[in-house]
Design a protein around this motif. Structure first.
Motif, PDB file in Angstrom:
ATOM      1  N   SER A   1       1.450  -8.562   1.575  1.00  0.00           N
ATOM      2  CA  SER A   1       1.504  -8.550   3.025  1.00  0.00           C
ATOM      3  C   SER A   1       1.467  -7.089   3.449  1.00  0.00           C
ATOM      4  O   SER A   1       2.392  -6.328   3.156  1.00  0.00           O
TER       5      SER A   1
ATOM      6  N   ALA B   1      -5.840  -2.361   1.237  1.00  0.00           N
ATOM      7  CA  ALA B   1      -5.528  -3.175   0.063  1.00  0.00           C
ATOM      8  C   ALA B   1      -6.776  -3.809  -0.522  1.00  0.00           C
ATOM      9  O   ALA B   1      -6.690  -4.741  -1.316  1.00  0.00           O
ATOM     10  N   ARG B   2      -7.931  -3.292  -0.155  1.00  0.00           N
ATOM     11  CA  ARG B   2      -9.189  -3.869  -0.653  1.00  0.00           C
ATOM     12  C   ARG B   2      -9.263  -3.803  -2.182  1.00  0.00           C
ATOM     13  O   ARG B   2      -9.824  -4.692  -2.832  1.00  0.00           O
TER      14      ARG B   2
ATOM     15  N   ALA C   1      -7.573  -6.891  -3.375  1.00  0.00           N
ATOM     16  CA  ALA C   1      -8.379  -8.086  -3.123  1.00  0.00           C
ATOM     17  C   ALA C   1      -9.522  -8.181  -4.125  1.00  0.00           C
ATOM     18  O   ALA C   1      -9.851  -9.277  -4.616  1.00  0.00           O
TER      19      ALA C   1
ATOM     20  N   VAL D   1      -4.690 -11.052  -0.163  1.00  0.00           N
ATOM     21  CA  VAL D   1      -4.316 -10.006   0.790  1.00  0.00           C
ATOM     22  C   VAL D   1      -4.287 -10.603   2.190  1.00  0.00           C
ATOM     23  O   VAL D   1      -5.281 -11.168   2.650  1.00  0.00           O
ATOM     24  N   ARG D   2      -3.143 -10.482   2.861  1.00  0.00           N
ATOM     25  CA  ARG D   2      -3.031 -10.943   4.243  1.00  0.00           C
ATOM     26  C   ARG D   2      -2.350  -9.863   5.082  1.00  0.00           C
ATOM     27  O   ARG D   2      -1.499  -9.120   4.584  1.00  0.00           O
ATOM     28  N   GLN D   3      -2.748  -9.832   6.351  1.00  0.00           N
ATOM     29  CA  GLN D   3      -2.146  -8.881   7.272  1.00  0.00           C
ATOM     30  C   GLN D   3      -0.772  -9.368   7.682  1.00  0.00           C
ATOM     31  O   GLN D   3      -0.570 -10.536   8.002  1.00  0.00           O
TER      32      GLN D   3
ATOM     33  N   ASP E   1      -2.373  -2.883   7.037  1.00  0.00           N
ATOM     34  CA  ASP E   1      -3.816  -2.632   7.139  1.00  0.00           C
ATOM     35  C   ASP E   1      -4.488  -3.202   5.900  1.00  0.00           C
ATOM     36  O   ASP E   1      -4.387  -2.637   4.805  1.00  0.00           O
ATOM     37  N   THR E   2      -5.183  -4.336   6.056  1.00  0.00           N
ATOM     38  CA  THR E   2      -5.776  -4.994   4.890  1.00  0.00           C
ATOM     39  C   THR E   2      -6.874  -4.159   4.237  1.00  0.00           C
ATOM     40  O   THR E   2      -7.131  -4.302   3.042  1.00  0.00           O
TER      41      THR E   2
ATOM     42  N   SER F   1       1.553 -14.562   6.157  1.00  0.00           N
ATOM     43  CA  SER F   1       1.335 -13.824   4.912  1.00  0.00           C
ATOM     44  C   SER F   1       2.264 -14.313   3.803  1.00  0.00           C
ATOM     45  O   SER F   1       1.966 -14.142   2.626  1.00  0.00           O
TER      46      SER F   1
ATOM     47  N   THR G   1       0.838  -1.208   0.000  1.00  0.00           N
ATOM     48  CA  THR G   1       0.000   0.000   0.000  1.00  0.00           C
ATOM     49  C   THR G   1       0.871   1.256   0.000  1.00  0.00           C
ATOM     50  O   THR G   1       0.348   2.359   0.067  1.00  0.00           O
TER      51      THR G   1
END
Length: 284
Positions: free
Chosen positions: A31, A38-39, A42, A48-50, A34-35, A62, A8
């Motif tokens: 990785s 990154a929406r 996704a 998308v993983r934290q 804040d997921t 991740s 991000t």
């Protein structure tokens, strides 16, 4: 799968965009701290993983299933960057990653007075001891030109400390080349330089700016301490001013002078030049 950290942020995010033009989305993971931020990735099919360098357990999760991981270097001067990078490398190794690609810095060699070079050197040493294949992309200076040139468009002068030749490089070109490295068939082991093909000084830039504007842009060399004093007057914290000063000192000592052809080779075209970038800034 290719997993990108810092996706991000500016460089990481641009790298993912270029990867999406080369690799199916379901073969890309990110990785991120804040997921929610990154929406948009996704929604396009990216995993998308934290995960953050401060949380090695989450980072390992991740990285699960990744063959390659892009470690975008940290930049918080108050943090233990080397320790965080060590944790990230260990998490990648524990996850079974086969190659780590790291965003290093041109001139990451002993004797460089610019402090970030020290943690890049240390991180490259950690990678070398990791028993995993690794690549360190020693990127040329890719920040906005205004950060190093000062407010020349308003003042008509580039009034900065003594500098030296630097191959100022466009961030998006570096992101695209990074995606090519990650998605391609060519493997690069150890450190490689990614820079614009020509190094220029502020004197050169003043001439370029003069030609582009049709006016006269003057290059004025300021004494180091006078420049620091001017920065303090402008409200810049002294710690930050002196950190930036070390960058000019490193440039004048020749630590950023080398320019190579690899970036152009990876892009399949000539990278953006200082002239191109200044012209875009003027037109904006």
């Amino acid at each position: 799968m290719i997993v990108v950290t810092g996706a991000t942020g500016g460089l990481g995010g641009a790298t993912v965009e270029h990867l999406l033009r080369r690799v199916p989305a379901d073969e890309i993971g990110v990785s991120v701290r804040d997921t929610a931020k990154a929406r948009h990735l996704a929604d396009r099919g990216v995993r998308v993983r934290q995960g953050s360098y401060e949380d090695p357990a989450a980072l390992r999760d991740s990285f699960a299933g990744a063959e390659q991981v892009l470690l975008v270097s940290g930049n918080d001067p108050a943090a233990d960057i080397v320790g965080l990078h060590r944790d990230a490398v260990e998490a990648a190794v524990a996850a079974g990653v086969r190659r780590i690609v790291y965003t290093s810095q041109q001139g990451a060699v002993p004797g460089n007075p610019y402090p970030p070079s020290h943690f890049h050197i240390a991180t490259e040493a950690i990678l070398a001891d990791s028993d995993v294949a690794w690549t360190a992309l020693r990127n040329g200076a890719y920040g906005p030109l205004g950060q190093v040139l000062g407010p020349w468009r308003r003042t008509g002068v580039i009034a900065q400390p003594q500098d030296g030749p630097v191959p100022y490089t466009d961030r998006d070109d570096i992101a695209e080349a990074t995606a090519v490295v990650l998605a391609g068939d060519r493997a690069f082991d150890g450190p490689v330089d990614l820079t614009a093909p020509t190094a220029v000084t502020f004197e050169d830039v003043a001439k370029i700016a003069s030609d582009l504007t049709g006016g006269t842009v003057e290059r004025i060399v300021l004494d180091d301490e006078q420049w620091v004093a001017d920065q303090l007057t402008a409200g810049v914290p002294e710690e930050m001013a002196r950190l930036v000063l070390t960058w000019y000192q490193a440039a004048r000592a020749g630590h950023f002078a080398d320019a190579g052809p690899l970036l152009a080779d990876l892009l399949g075209r000539e990278p953006r030049t200082v002239t191109d970038r200044l012209a875009s800034d003027i037109a904006a």
